[in-house]
Design an enzyme around this catalytic site. Structure first.
Site, PDB file in Angstrom:
ATOM      1  N   THR A  98      36.672 -29.130 -38.530  1.00 20.85           N
ATOM      2  CA  THR A  98      38.058 -29.146 -38.037  1.00 20.85           C
ATOM      3  C   THR A  98      38.708 -30.456 -38.477  1.00 20.85           C
ATOM      4  OG1 THR A  98      37.231 -29.861 -35.868  1.00 20.85           O
ATOM      5  CG2 THR A  98      37.746 -27.528 -36.127  1.00 20.85           C
ATOM      6  N   LYS A 149      29.223 -30.112 -36.868  1.00 21.76           N
ATOM      7  CA  LYS A 149      30.599 -30.565 -36.984  1.00 21.76           C
ATOM      8  C   LYS A 149      31.016 -31.206 -35.679  1.00 21.76           C
ATOM      9  CE  LYS A 149      33.958 -29.027 -35.546  1.00 21.76           C
ATOM     10  NZ  LYS A 149      34.744 -29.386 -34.288  1.00 21.76           N
ATOM     11  N   THR A 206      32.444 -32.330 -29.032  1.00 18.53           N
ATOM     12  CA  THR A 206      33.174 -31.165 -29.566  1.00 18.53           C
ATOM     13  C   THR A 206      32.413 -30.824 -30.757  1.00 18.53           C
ATOM     14  OG1 THR A 206      35.421 -31.340 -29.018  1.00 18.53           O
ATOM     15  CG2 THR A 206      35.111 -30.464 -31.012  1.00 18.53           C
ATOM     16  N   GLU A 252      36.714 -39.623 -35.320  1.00 20.57           N
ATOM     17  CA  GLU A 252      38.141 -39.714 -35.624  1.00 20.57           C
ATOM     18  C   GLU A 252      38.620 -41.158 -35.638  1.00 20.57           C
ATOM     19  OE1 GLU A 252      39.429 -35.366 -33.805  1.00 20.57           O
ATOM     20  OE2 GLU A 252      39.628 -37.161 -32.575  1.00 20.57           O
ATOM     21  N   ASN A 301      45.011 -37.694 -32.954  1.00 21.37           N
ATOM     22  CA  ASN A 301      45.020 -36.887 -31.740  1.00 21.37           C
ATOM     23  C   ASN A 301      46.407 -36.648 -31.182  1.00 21.37           C
ATOM     24  OD1 ASN A 301      42.165 -36.159 -30.769  1.00 21.37           O
ATOM     25  ND2 ASN A 301      41.972 -38.236 -31.563  1.00 21.37           N
ATOM     26  N   THR A 349      50.011 -28.098 -30.696  1.00 23.97           N
ATOM     27  CA  THR A 349      50.894 -27.076 -31.224  1.00 23.97           C
ATOM     28  C   THR A 349      52.054 -27.685 -31.972  1.00 23.97           C
ATOM     29  OG1 THR A 349      52.066 -27.071 -29.112  1.00 23.97           O
ATOM     30  CG2 THR A 349      50.328 -25.438 -29.407  1.00 23.97           C
TER      31      THR A 349
END
Length: 388
Positions: free
Chosen positions: A150, A172, A183, A263, A383, A388
């Site tokens: 992702t 991942k 995650t 990240e 982040n 959306t």
């Protein structure tokens, strides 16, 4: 066979495809199939009580100790979608089972991506058909590892060669990493001939000291899943200790790669706590420091700010002697008996790897290490845009 990854062990094939689930247009579906002759399986899942539909379905299906195939999609977590989400997860399992000539209970399913969006089932089912088309399944572990990404920037594969048998894996996850895995989706494969009980012991032991001690941002995903599939194709049955060691090595390698690709990461930080009553207290203290935003910001700035360490660890649920705490950065003392050590502000933390050691001063035998990262501008940017 591949040199690394899920198809390195005998008895496993994989496929990957682009179904159009990811907005980027990158590959977003993968399939791992155990061709046997054995089908033992173990799994560990998120401890988040808000868990995704694929977690529920996979828990049910692995309960009998056997899984023959695992379906992955990236770009949509299928989490917090109510009864429709569960219906969609079961539909995908049934579709795949029919294509492979298996029972629904033979299938594991894993999803990762945005929470709260329904799966585009037309694209997902078309993707399943592509994954199972004639010639699709083969030595495609590397492609599968790329398809499950992702916000990852690199794919993550591993291999451990034992005495005539092998453990391979892919994973991942670069954010929402906290205890109870991350995650994170991980698939481990082995051609060792082992029982489900052996596999579960090895996996539980390994995840407890690898993925469970990786804490990037204090968030625990709804979708965490680690599978261990065993084909028995090598014909070799290792001892429990031998299996434990190999599975641990595979998990440790993937966990290190997850940390390195976290990240926005610029620093890889290991926080070790000693000198408290037991290991549980030590991990509580290490995790408290690893999650502290002021500490993480200091690491980003290469700042040997031991005061932030003391301020954070003082809030931990762990026995300590508040006036006897010592802190070391990269083995250099910066705080002794809760007071600054000579030259503490001059310690060089400019490198990418930082080891923090905290002695809570009780002389207790508890010790634990948590792996984390710094808190960078890039983490916030990534982040703030991932929605959306």
């Amino acid at each position: 066979m591949a040199e690394k990854g899920i198809t390195a062990p005998k008895g496993f094939v994989a496929s990957a495809t682009t179904a159009g689930i990811k907005a980027s247009g990158n590959p977003d579906m993968a399939l791992v199939v155990n061709q046997g002759p054995e089908f033992s399986a173990a799994a560990v899942f998120t401890r988040n009580r808000v868990f995704a539909a694929p977690v529920k379905v996979s828990r049910e299906n692995v309960a009998d100790g056997q899984i023959r195939a695992v379906l992955y999609n990236a770009g949509n977590a299928n989490a917090c979608n109510g009864l429709q989400g569960e219906k969609d997860a079961r539909e995908s399992v049934s579709h795949l089972a029919q294509n492979l000539g298996l029972e629904d209970s033979d299938i594991g399913v894993c999803s990762t991506g945005l929470i709260g969006e329904l799966l585009p089932m037309d694209k997902l089912n078309a993707g399943i058909d592509q994954l199972t088309a004639e010639g699709a399944l083969g030595d495609n572990g590397a492609a599968a590892a790329k398809a499950i990404m992702t916000t990852d920037t690199v794919d993550k594969e591993t291999v451990v060669f034992a005495d005539g048998w092998t453990v391979g894996g892919m994973g991942k996850g670069v954010g929402m990493m906290a205890p109870s895995l991350a995650t994170m989706l991980v698939c481990l494969t082995t051609d060792a001939s082992v029982t489900q009980e052996m596999a579960q012991i090895a996996l539980a032991n390994a995840t407890a000291v690898t993925f469970d001690t990786l804490d990037i941002d204090g968030s625990t995903s709804t979708n965490d899943t680690v599978f261990l599939l065993a084909s028995g194709a090598s014909g070799i049955t290792p001892t429990q200790d031998e299996l434990n060691d190999a599975v641990y090595a595979a998990c440790s390698d993937i966990a290190a790669k997850l940390q390195a690709d976290a990240e926005g990461v610029t620093k890889r930080v290991a926080v070790t706590v000693v000198g408290t009553t037991n290991n549980e207290q030590a991990i509580n203290a290490a995790r408290t420091v690893a999650r502290d935003n002021l500490f993480k910001c200091a690491m980003f700035g290469s700042d040997p700010n031991w005061g932030r360490v003391l301020a954070a660890v003082g809030m931990a649920d762990a026995d300590m002697e508040p006036e006897k705490i010592s802190v070391f950065f990269n083995d250099k003392a910066v705080c002794l008996d809760s007071t600054g050590a000579p030259g503490a502000r001059e310690v060089d933390l400019s490198g990418a790897d930082i080891d923090v050691r905290i002695d809570l001063g009780t002389s207790g035998e508890g010790q634990a290490t948590v792996r984390t990262t710094d808190l960078s501008f890039s983490y916030v940017e990534i982040n703030s845009a991932y929605s959306t």
